[in-house]
Design a protein around this motif. Structure first.
Motif, PDB file in Angstrom:
ATOM      1  N   UNK A   1      -7.790   9.701   7.641  1.00 15.29           N
ATOM      2  CA  UNK A   1      -7.323   8.972   6.462  1.00 15.29           C
ATOM      3  C   UNK A   1      -6.630   7.676   6.864  1.00 15.29           C
ATOM      4  N   UNK A   2      -5.833   7.740   7.910  1.00 16.68           N
ATOM      5  CA  UNK A   2      -5.153   6.536   8.398  1.00 16.68           C
ATOM      6  C   UNK A   2      -6.155   5.500   8.878  1.00 16.68           C
ATOM      7  N   UNK A   3      -7.223   5.955   9.535  1.00 14.52           N
ATOM      8  CA  UNK A   3      -8.272   5.037   9.994  1.00 14.52           C
ATOM      9  C   UNK A   3      -8.887   4.285   8.826  1.00 14.52           C
ATOM     10  N   UNK A   4      -9.219   5.007   7.761  1.00 18.28           N
ATOM     11  CA  UNK A   4      -9.809   4.366   6.585  1.00 18.28           C
ATOM     12  C   UNK A   4      -8.843   3.370   5.948  1.00 18.28           C
ATOM     13  N   UNK A   5      -7.595   3.798   5.780  1.00 14.59           N
ATOM     14  CA  UNK A   5      -6.629   2.953   5.080  1.00 14.59           C
ATOM     15  C   UNK A   5      -6.203   1.750   5.913  1.00 14.59           C
TER      16      UNK A   5
ATOM     17  N   UNK B   1       0.821  -1.206   0.000  1.00 12.13           N
ATOM     18  CA  UNK B   1       0.000   0.000   0.000  1.00 12.13           C
ATOM     19  C   UNK B   1       0.859   1.262   0.000  1.00 12.13           C
ATOM     20  N   UNK B   2       0.371   2.272  -0.723  1.00 13.23           N
ATOM     21  CA  UNK B   2       1.046   3.563  -0.785  1.00 13.23           C
ATOM     22  C   UNK B   2       0.129   4.623  -0.161  1.00 13.23           C
ATOM     23  N   UNK B   3       0.650   5.828   0.011  1.00 13.09           N
ATOM     24  CA  UNK B   3      -0.116   6.897   0.641  1.00 13.09           C
ATOM     25  C   UNK B   3      -1.408   7.177  -0.134  1.00 13.09           C
TER      26      UNK B   3
END
Length: 236
Positions: free
Chosen positions: A213-217, A138-140
């Motif tokens: 965003x981190x939560x989603x990813x 996974x990437x940003x």
């Protein structure tokens, strides 16, 4: 990989006939090359719509396989406009409901269309990373997904897909139409709905957005083997 003659024949066919033939061909490729394992379809049945599906991105096979798996949900796929410029990938785009977006730009028209589509009750599928990972990890992600989730208030369902980078590998020369299907095992894990965290008192907007965003990813990452989690591994 299609021959130039087949491409020309498909291009001159009526669209309805072309789409039917391409759909049949894609299903045949998936059945022949992808040893498919799917887990968590019940999480879709238990979710309240409209739904935004989010997933990691490894290959042009991702959308084709997921389109088949999610046909009962019938989502619109958010796709880079570049896919329409190659005749082979454009054939695939024709068989999937899509909303085209210009990558690496503030495409306000596309974002407005996306939000409107979901608010009208339609399901949506998006790859938050915005492009295929060249490493398999996974990437940003890009922050556009946060705006979509906030404005639509839709249910977010994460999906983790692995193995497609081997089934339809990315060509180093960038020729998407020349990519060839290969034998491989593909695993699709569908997770439970994920919600954005509440904003903490005195938390800066930038920090809060990063945390959302981190939560989603990470909801995607936890559905993947560790080697696929990349920047969203446990240490983050």
């Amino acid at each position: 990989m299609m021959s130039p003659l087949l491409i020309k024949l498909l291009e001159i066919m009526p669209k309805k006939v072309r789409v039917a033939l391409v759909r049949k061909g894609v299903r045949g490729y998936i059945k022949k090359y992808a040893d498919l394992e799917v887990n968590g379809l019940e999480n879709i049945d238990n979710a309240k719509g409209p739904i935004i599906f989010i997933c990691n991105h490894l290959s042009n096979a991702d959308a084709l396989i997921l389109h088949e798996l999610l046909k009962d949900s019938d989502p619109y796929f958010v796709a880079g406009v570049k896919l329409t410029t190659d005749p082979v990938t454009n054939f695939g785009m024709e068989m999937v409901k899509t909303i085209n977006i210009k990558p690496n730009s503030a495409d306000k028209e596309a974002m407005t269309n996306i939000v409107k589509t979901v608010k009208e009750g339609n399901n949506l599928f998006i790859f938050p990373e915005g492009t295929r990972s060249r490493t398999g990890a996974m990437i940003e992600a890009r922050k556009g997904i946060l705006l979509i989730v906030r404005l639509t208030k839709a249910t977010v369902i994460p999906i983790g897909i692995s193995g497609t980078e081997k089934v339809l590998p990315i060509r180093q020369d960038g020729d998407m139409g020349g990519e060839r299907w290969q034998q491989g095992r593909v695993k699709v894990n569908i997770g439970t709905a994920v919600s954005l965290p509440a904003k903490e008192k005195d938390e800066a907007k930038h920090d809060y957005e990063d945390r959302c965003l981190t939560t989603l990813m990470k909801s995607i990452a936890k559905l993947l083997p560790e080697s696929y989690r990349g920047v969203y591994g446990e240490e983050r």
